[in-house]
Design an enzyme around this catalytic site. Sequence first.
Site, PDB file in Angstrom:
ATOM      1  N   LYS A   1       0.988  -1.356  -0.174  1.00 40.45           N
ATOM      2  CA  LYS A   1      -0.072  -0.001   0.121  1.00 40.45           C
ATOM      3  C   LYS A   1       0.995   1.097  -0.003  1.00 40.45           C
ATOM      4  O   LYS A   1       1.589   1.571   1.079  1.00 40.45           O
ATOM      5  CB  LYS A   1      -0.908   0.006   1.272  1.00 40.45           C
ATOM      6  CG  LYS A   1      -1.849  -1.165   1.395  1.00 40.45           C
ATOM      7  CD  LYS A   1      -2.812  -1.303   2.383  1.00 40.45           C
ATOM      8  CE  LYS A   1      -1.957  -1.384   3.631  1.00 40.45           C
ATOM      9  NZ  LYS A   1      -2.843  -1.478   4.836  1.00 40.45           N
TER      10      LYS A   1
ATOM     11  N   THR B   1      -8.872   9.189   8.843  1.00 41.63           N
ATOM     12  CA  THR B   1      -8.402   7.974   8.235  1.00 41.63           C
ATOM     13  C   THR B   1      -8.065   7.065   9.237  1.00 41.63           C
ATOM     14  O   THR B   1      -7.648   5.951   8.660  1.00 41.63           O
ATOM     15  CB  THR B   1      -7.248   8.295   7.213  1.00 41.63           C
ATOM     16  OG1 THR B   1      -6.016   8.545   8.041  1.00 41.63           O
ATOM     17  CG2 THR B   1      -7.689   9.353   6.124  1.00 41.63           C
TER      18      THR B   1
ATOM     19  N   GLY C   1      -8.163   3.523  11.130  1.00 50.34           N
ATOM     20  CA  GLY C   1      -8.948   2.125  10.697  1.00 50.34           C
ATOM     21  C   GLY C   1      -8.739   2.067   9.081  1.00 50.34           C
ATOM     22  O   GLY C   1      -9.288   0.848   8.696  1.00 50.34           O
ATOM     23  N   THR C   2      -8.254   2.754   8.411  1.00 45.01           N
ATOM     24  CA  THR C   2      -7.889   2.247   6.817  1.00 45.01           C
ATOM     25  C   THR C   2      -7.364   0.774   6.578  1.00 45.01           C
ATOM     26  O   THR C   2      -8.128   0.187   5.764  1.00 45.01           O
ATOM     27  CB  THR C   2      -7.003   3.509   6.217  1.00 45.01           C
ATOM     28  OG1 THR C   2      -7.404   4.786   6.439  1.00 45.01           O
ATOM     29  CG2 THR C   2      -7.037   3.544   4.756  1.00 45.01           C
ATOM     30  N   GLY C   3      -6.121   0.740   7.278  1.00 42.97           N
ATOM     31  CA  GLY C   3      -5.659  -0.820   6.953  1.00 42.97           C
ATOM     32  C   GLY C   3      -6.484  -2.028   7.291  1.00 42.97           C
ATOM     33  O   GLY C   3      -6.725  -2.894   6.604  1.00 42.97           O
ATOM     34  N   CYS C   4      -7.084  -1.819   8.450  1.00 45.53           N
ATOM     35  CA  CYS C   4      -8.251  -2.765   9.094  1.00 45.53           C
ATOM     36  C   CYS C   4      -9.177  -3.133   7.939  1.00 45.53           C
ATOM     37  O   CYS C   4      -9.816  -4.252   7.391  1.00 45.53           O
ATOM     38  CB  CYS C   4      -8.541  -2.466  10.305  1.00 45.53           C
ATOM     39  SG  CYS C   4      -7.204  -2.288  11.694  1.00 45.53           S
TER      40      CYS C   4
END
Length: 264
Positions: free
Chosen positions: A174, A205, A207-210
Amino acid sequence: MTPPRVLTIAGSDSGGGAGIQADLKTMLALGAHGMSVVTAVTAQNSVGVQGAWELPVEAVRAQYRSVVDDIGVQAVKTGMLASPALVTTVAELLADQAAPVVVDPVSVSKHGDRLLADDALDAVRTRLLPCATVTTPNLDEVAELTGVTVKDEPGMREAARRLLSYGTRWVLVKGGHLEGEAVDLLTDGHEEHWLRAPRHDNRHTHGTGCTLASAVAVGLAQGLAVPEAVRQAKDYVTEAIAQGFALGSGIGPVDHGWMLRGNT
């Protein structure tokens, strides 16, 4: 009709923006039945993580067996695993799991708080990544796992090559921390898919990865091939970032329910 069953193995975020809470919200929004194995509990809000407590290995193992042996799963997503013991335990549980596995190698929170012990990195490389259908590191996690500091798109390709050498079948590097448009690289060492999206001017932003990893898991549970599952997930999380909202005095969450509210 029973919806696809997706299991998240991750830590709890008391503020509701990331972790187990983000995973379950994402799964519901995308039409899946979410289930959970809690690995750790955090005291967390919009400004940071005030405390974290990992659960005993026995509790993690019991939760997993309870869900998998009775209900069954069609995809698994892992997040915060905290310690070498928990990483190893989860890897052992997943070793004979036929369902696809999405590994989000969470190491540091959005606010810079440590969520994975330094001595757990080797267990992630050697035990967890070989279980993964897809691994979804951001550039900070790439640097910790591979030693590669990515500064541009060619660097993303080199990082992906290193990560694939650990045994994951696909890797999604990412590139959200680079300047310019939000670009990610998905590859299995043979195919390359460059996924690009506009960068939204929104600081909320958390929590984007989860959210992205959970959305990929839902797509895989629905029977999509990895590239299509990742494209669908990126579309979902891109709009979730655009609709992210303020909570508290710090960084607010992405909007997991934007589709349910008709925000477009």
